[in-house]
Design a protein around this motif. Structure first.
Motif, mmCIF file in Angstrom:
data_model
loop_
_atom_site.group_PDB
_atom_site.id
_atom_site.type_symbol
_atom_site.label_atom_id
_atom_site.label_comp_id
_atom_site.label_asym_id
_atom_site.label_seq_id
_atom_site.Cartn_x
_atom_site.Cartn_y
_atom_site.Cartn_z
ATOM 1 N N GLY A 24 -41.817 -4.665 0.137
ATOM 2 C CA GLY A 24 -41.374 -6.048 0.141
ATOM 3 C C GLY A 24 -40.305 -6.260 1.195
ATOM 4 N N SER A 25 -39.740 -7.471 1.250
ATOM 5 C CA SER A 25 -38.727 -7.806 2.250
ATOM 6 C C SER A 25 -37.517 -6.894 2.149
ATOM 7 C CB SER A 25 -38.284 -9.268 2.077
ATOM 8 O OG SER A 25 -39.363 -10.147 2.258
ATOM 9 N N VAL A 235 -47.021 -3.796 4.109
ATOM 10 C CA VAL A 235 -46.072 -4.675 3.419
ATOM 11 C C VAL A 235 -46.823 -5.768 2.675
ATOM 12 C CG1 VAL A 235 -44.282 -4.281 5.153
ATOM 13 C CG2 VAL A 235 -45.791 -6.257 5.393
ATOM 14 N N THR A 241 -42.631 -11.635 4.832
ATOM 15 C CA THR A 241 -41.796 -10.432 4.773
ATOM 16 C C THR A 241 -41.243 -10.059 6.145
ATOM 17 O OG1 THR A 241 -43.037 -9.572 2.896
ATOM 18 C CG2 THR A 241 -41.787 -7.984 4.189
ATOM 19 N N ARG A 244 -38.358 -12.427 7.557
ATOM 20 C CA ARG A 244 -37.147 -12.246 6.767
ATOM 21 C C ARG A 244 -36.441 -10.941 7.130
ATOM 22 N NH1 ARG A 244 -39.397 -13.724 0.678
ATOM 23 N NH2 ARG A 244 -39.530 -16.003 0.926
#
Length: 482
Positions: A24-25, A235, A241, A244
């Motif tokens: 994730g981010s 991802v 994602t 960011r």
């Protein structure tokens, strides 16, 4: 693992091997940020910038560098949406400037990450040896023994699913940030040596000492954000994602380095910091850490310099393996390197090959008796200048691609920001070539040889693409993950 192919067979997008992951981010951000080794920057690089860079103006030069790279990142992110491929600079430059330049850039970046990996193994051998022998009073062993520990652990983790590396680097970076926060809060809470002065942010100090060296070193501290695109297949929701994580890293690094440099200058004293750091760069920083952060910050920093260095190695290993994977998937390297692990979804074959290659270079280093710090300086000098060169080429590729494809982006995104990035990156490259001996720590002859190696790699890739265009057109068409 992808199905084998025969010579001349054209690989469709459906057949092209794809990696798998679930970052994730947050995990992607920490993976990229860990590559910058913030604790190493704060303890090792900021004092050096005060000495050979622009002195008290160091905090401001970090802000300028961040703005230049933010302008570059705008086009970089927009290009990643237009070309949703995991090849990063290799793909972007191929699409914007042609497959020939793209292949040259891909080989150059593979070389850059290889240099970061092997250089960090040598540096890791030094700092781990110092920790075990001097701090923990453990056994004394040659630096290459401790470096082999770094090498082996990175090789094992690089073989596994990328999520494992992401969680480890996230945890290590979190610990680093705690130490930095304790120190920063200690300095700000006690008002530094004699009150907190805003003088380091004054344009009047921007050209103290050498601005050219200052901007060169500062720019090098923002590396690694291409990892966001290189891990695209690994991802969740890449269109959200990746932006960011990319902007987050540039903003976080710029603020962290600038604020901590400002507080360090105030902790020692604006009028005295350059002279004191010049006399004892390592000692002054550690004394400041202990005085304002307490024994916790000072002792933790000794340990976390090791983990920070390891995080750099792990990231460089993972990125280098994926460059080799992408070049293999396109048929440039042997197809066996594009094998994907059935359980981990990782490029395990290219990872193993990268691990072996990272060890081979140390055979001549040990035979010739090259000092690890000299090797580290020279090898990272190559990585620094090659990364800036590929940044510049990628920025040019974005501008040309948007114009060629008739992009509907506004003039700000198509022209203004890319031009700002081009000027900043181009000037930094020119300064880097002019001052390359300072990056490599070697003689002019050694520096010239290293520059020739960089140019030869780029030109060799371009020449190879021309050969493929004539002899293996099916491979040529795949260059850049096309």
């Amino acid at each position: 693992m992808s199905a084998p192919t025969t010579p001349g067979q054209i690989i469709t997008d459906e057949e092209s091997p794809r990696l798998h992951g679930n970052m994730g981010s947050f995990e992607l951000f920490f993976s990229i940020m860990a590559y910058n080794a913030p604790l190493v920057v704060i303890i090792g690089v900021i004092p050096v910038m005060l000495i050979v860079g622009n002195g008290v103006g160091t905090p401001l030069v970090f802000i300028i560098s961040g703005l230049i790279l933010a302008a570059f990142a705008d086009g970089f992110i927009r290009m990643s949406k237009a070309l949703p491929r995991p090849g990063a600079f290799y793909s972007f430059i191929s699409a914007g400037l042609g497959r020939e330049v793209g292949l040259g850039a891909g080989l150059v970046m593979l070389g850059a990450y290889y240099c970061v990996a092997v250089g960090t193994i040598a540096f890791g051998g030094i700092v781990l040896g110092a920790l075990v022998t001097d701090t923990l009073h453990g056994p004394d062993a040659p630096w290459w023994i401790w470096g082999a520990v770094f090498w082996a652990v990175a090789g094992i983790l690089g073989y596994l699913r990328i999520d494992v590396s992401a969680r480890i680097t996230a945890g290590l970076l979190f610990l680093e940030l705690i130490v930095v926060a304790v120190y920063d809060l200690g300095v700000s809470g006690r008002g530094g040596a004699s009150g907190l002065s805003s003088a380091p942010f004054s344009p009047g100090h921007l050209f103290d000492g050498s601005f050219s060296i200052g901007i060169l070193l500062a720019m090098g501290m923002f590396g690694g954000f291409e990892v966001a695109v290189l891990f695209r297949d690994e991802v969740r929701d890449p269109d959200r994602t990746i932006p960011r994580a990319t902007y987050g890293v540039i903003a976080a690094a710029g603020i962290l380095y600038s604020v901590t440099a400002w507080l360090f200058i105030n902790a020692v004293g604006v009028d005295h910091v350059v002279a004191l750091v010049t006399g004892d760069p390592e000692g002054v920083m550690h004394q400041s850490l202990r005085h304002f952060g307490g024994r916790f910050a000072a002792d933790s920093a000794n340990v976390l310099v090791n983990t920070s260095s390891f995080a750099v190695l792990l990231c460089a290993h993972n990125v280098g393996a994926r460059y080799a994977f992408n070049l293999s998937a396109d048929g440039i390297f042997p197809r066996a390197l594009s094998g994907i692990h059935k359980t981990h979804g990782s490029p395990h074959v290219s990872s193993v090959v990268f691990t072996i290659a990272s060890a081979v270079i140390f055979v001549p280093v040990l035979i010739l008796g090259i000092k690890p710090l000299a090797f580290y300086a020279a090898i990272l000098g190559i990585a620094s200048i090659t990364a800036l060169l590929v940044f510049f080429l990628s920025n040019a590729a974005v501008m040309r691609y948007m114009r060629k494809e008739g992009s509907e982006e506004s003039a700000v995104h198509r022209v203004v920001l890319p031009v700002v990035a081009a000027v900043g990156l181009g000037a930094t490259i020119a300064l880097g070539v002019k001052n390359f001996t300072l990056l490599t720590g070697g003689s002019q002859a050694v520096s010239n040889l290293l520059l020739v190696v960089i140019a030869a790699t780029l030109l060799g890739g371009i020449a190879l693409a021309f050969v493929y265009r004539r002899t293996r057109p099916e491979v040529y068409q795949r260059i850049g993950r096309q």
